[in-house]
Design an enzyme around this catalytic site. Structure first.
Site, mmCIF file in Angstrom:
data_model
loop_
_atom_site.group_PDB
_atom_site.id
_atom_site.type_symbol
_atom_site.label_atom_id
_atom_site.label_comp_id
_atom_site.label_asym_id
_atom_site.label_seq_id
_atom_site.Cartn_x
_atom_site.Cartn_y
_atom_site.Cartn_z
ATOM 1 N N LYS A 114 46.291 54.731 35.583
ATOM 2 C CA LYS A 114 46.243 53.914 34.359
ATOM 3 C C LYS A 114 46.927 54.635 33.199
ATOM 4 O O LYS A 114 47.510 53.992 32.331
ATOM 5 C CB LYS A 114 44.803 53.535 34.009
ATOM 6 C CG LYS A 114 44.218 52.581 35.047
ATOM 7 C CD LYS A 114 43.107 51.722 34.527
ATOM 8 C CE LYS A 114 42.499 50.927 35.664
ATOM 9 N NZ LYS A 114 42.631 49.519 35.621
ATOM 10 N N LYS A 196 46.296 47.850 45.701
ATOM 11 C CA LYS A 196 45.003 47.173 45.562
ATOM 12 C C LYS A 196 45.141 45.887 44.728
ATOM 13 O O LYS A 196 45.921 45.857 43.780
ATOM 14 C CB LYS A 196 44.040 48.152 44.866
ATOM 15 C CG LYS A 196 42.658 47.607 44.563
ATOM 16 C CD LYS A 196 41.759 48.707 44.028
ATOM 17 C CE LYS A 196 41.639 48.714 42.528
ATOM 18 N NZ LYS A 196 40.647 47.865 41.922
ATOM 19 N N LYS A 199 42.484 43.087 38.899
ATOM 20 C CA LYS A 199 42.451 41.945 37.986
ATOM 21 C C LYS A 199 43.313 42.148 36.744
ATOM 22 O O LYS A 199 43.733 41.194 36.117
ATOM 23 C CB LYS A 199 41.013 41.582 37.628
ATOM 24 C CG LYS A 199 40.305 42.539 36.714
ATOM 25 C CD LYS A 199 39.050 41.862 36.186
ATOM 26 C CE LYS A 199 37.791 42.440 36.806
ATOM 27 N NZ LYS A 199 37.581 43.845 36.442
HETATM 28 P P1 ATP Z 1 40.920 46.700 36.573
HETATM 29 O O1 ATP Z 1 42.053 45.977 37.219
HETATM 30 O O2 ATP Z 1 40.729 46.340 35.147
HETATM 31 O O3 ATP Z 1 40.919 48.183 36.807
HETATM 32 P P2 ATP Z 1 39.068 46.304 38.737
HETATM 33 O O4 ATP Z 1 38.987 44.938 39.307
HETATM 34 O O5 ATP Z 1 39.756 47.363 39.514
HETATM 35 O O6 ATP Z 1 39.624 46.145 37.266
HETATM 36 P P3 ATP Z 1 36.181 46.381 38.162
HETATM 37 O O7 ATP Z 1 36.119 45.054 37.589
HETATM 38 O O8 ATP Z 1 35.454 47.342 37.342
HETATM 39 O O9 ATP Z 1 37.656 46.959 38.420
HETATM 40 O O10 ATP Z 1 35.615 46.381 39.631
HETATM 41 C C1 ATP Z 1 34.389 45.852 39.930
HETATM 42 C C2 ATP Z 1 34.042 46.164 41.338
HETATM 43 O O11 ATP Z 1 35.009 45.574 42.230
HETATM 44 C C3 ATP Z 1 34.048 47.658 41.652
HETATM 45 O O12 ATP Z 1 32.937 47.951 42.460
HETATM 46 C C4 ATP Z 1 35.325 47.872 42.412
HETATM 47 O O13 ATP Z 1 35.229 48.956 43.302
HETATM 48 C C5 ATP Z 1 35.490 46.554 43.147
HETATM 49 N N1 ATP Z 1 36.892 46.255 43.442
HETATM 50 C C6 ATP Z 1 37.909 46.193 42.537
HETATM 51 N N2 ATP Z 1 39.060 45.849 43.148
HETATM 52 C C7 ATP Z 1 38.771 45.678 44.466
HETATM 53 C C8 ATP Z 1 39.559 45.311 45.608
HETATM 54 N N3 ATP Z 1 40.849 45.046 45.519
HETATM 55 N N4 ATP Z 1 38.942 45.234 46.806
HETATM 56 C C9 ATP Z 1 37.606 45.489 46.922
HETATM 57 N N5 ATP Z 1 36.814 45.833 45.878
HETATM 58 C C10 ATP Z 1 37.379 45.938 44.669
#
Ligand code: ATP
Ligand code: LTN
Length: 331
Positions: A114, A196, A199
């Site tokens: 990031k 990955k 969002k």
């Molecule tokens: P950002 O893109 O802002 O970093 P994020 O989606 O990676 O957001 P969070 O919203 O904090 O992060 O994630 C919430 C939960 O979803 C966490 O437990 C994270 O490990 C899980 N998670 C995030 N992305 C994935 C993915 N692609 N596959 C499975 N689990 C995920």
């Protein structure tokens, strides 16, 4: 009573990755572990660690809260709240910074990824993100933390901080354990299946958001990147695209990869994608229906108000204990 805790950042609308890897898993655990206390929250303090749009954040906080409930979480054996409404999180974070080292934070891969993307300087809060996450967890003496695979390193750091604090000041914190799903702990981007599904990522075509139109979600599945072999077979490194789709299929239907391979032994990618698109579409449609009922009801505010009070009761006690342990008291 043992405690299970987790959070989701309102940095955007949660994705199918968040749903499969974290939120849905949490809802399932809540049904299975009736004798545990569940703590889940909208991790909004984490969402200002990178530049953000103020109005968007305001909307997303409420949307993520409603989505949690739409995904099947209940407040029966739980405390559900918005992180920034419980000031003890930021206060505990400050204390934990005194037992966390620069070198540890510099090694965090999420920070490195990031930080690289920041155009006008790296916010200190981004660097400090894992200490806040440790505070979230240790404040409530959480035993288990269900998260996606990407959060393993942050969990390891939270454990180290807890152990270090306990060694220095005496037994204070429970050392938490990560609970990571076997299937679906890392859903990949549909257009770039070696990355990955995120969002806050700009490649929207590769990412299914839980509140987007069903047609658009189906289209994204149908146009997901796959290889040219046209053979439905799981191989994460050689066939990342189809393997990712199989993971989604497996997570939503309960079929194993072997069973999927057998079912589609003579099928084409096209047919497989069409069926998967229907499955994903059906899942999201049901979720959106519940979401629309919740987001417009006053119950949501009532639930969050109650959750905040319950959380503060636990958190304020823990913070007081910690202040005392480190010597932040008059007597
Ligand atoms: P950002 O893109 O802002 O970093 P994020 O989606 O990676 O957001 P969070 O919203 O904090 O992060 O994630 C919430 C939960 O979803 C966490 O437990 C994270 O490990 C899980 N998670 C995030 N992305 C994935 C993915 N692609 N596959 C499975 N689990 C995920
Ligand atoms: N950092 C997590 C979200 C998060 C979290 C937490 C998860 C913030 N605090 C405490 C579990 C426990 C993320 O980016 N996925």
């Amino acid at each position: 009573m043992k405690v299970v805790l987790s959070g989701v950042k309102p940095s955007g609308i949660p994705t199918l990755g968040n749903y499969i890897g974290a939120i849905r898993n949490f809802a399932r655990l809540q049904k299975e572990m009736k004798d545990h206390h569940f703590i889940f929250f909208v991790a909004d303090l984490h969402a200002i660690t990178v530049p953000h749009d103020v109005e968007e954040l305001r909307k997303n906080i409420r949307a993520v809260a409603a989505l949690y409930l739409a995904c099947g979480l209940t407040t029966e054996n739980a405390s559900f709240f918005i992180q920034s409404e419980v000031p003890e999180h930021a206060e505990m974070c400050y204390v934990l910074q005194s037992v966390c080292y620069m070198g540890e934070l510099e090694r965090m891969t999420q920070y490195k990824d990031k930080a690289r993307k920041q155009k006008s300087g790296i916010p200190v809060a981004l660097f400090n993100y894992p200490t806040l996450m440790a505070a979230d967890i240790l404040l409530y003496d959480a035993n288990y933390v269900p998260v996606g695979d990407d959060q393993k390193q942050h969990l390891e750091l939270a454990r180290n901080i807890a152990e270090r604090f306990n060694n220095r000041y005496g037994e204070t914190f429970v050392v938490p354990e990560a609970l990571i799903n076997k299937t679906g702990a890392r859903i990949m981007n549909l257009q770039e299946p070696t990355k990955k599904m995120d969002k806050s990522e700009s490649n929207n075509k590769g990412c299914i958001f839980l509140l987007e139109s069903i047609n658009s979600a189906k289209k994204k599945i149908k146009s997901a990147v796959t290889d040219s072999e046209n053979k439905i077979q799981y191989h994460k490194t050689k066939k990342p695209g189809i393997s990712n789709l199989m993971t989604i299929y497996s997570a939503l239907t309960g079929l194993s990869n072997k069973e999927i391979e057998k079912k589609y032994a003579s099928g084409s990618y096209g047919a497989f994608k069409t069926e998967l698109a229907e499955i994903v579409g059906g899942e999201i449609a049901a979720l959106q229906k519940r979401y629309n009922e919740i987001i417009n009801s006053s119950d949501l505010d009532k639930i969050l108000d109650d959750g905040r009070e319950r959380a503060r009761e636990i958190a304020s006690k823990k913070l007081k204990e910690v202040y005392k342990k480190v010597g932040l008291t008059r007597r």
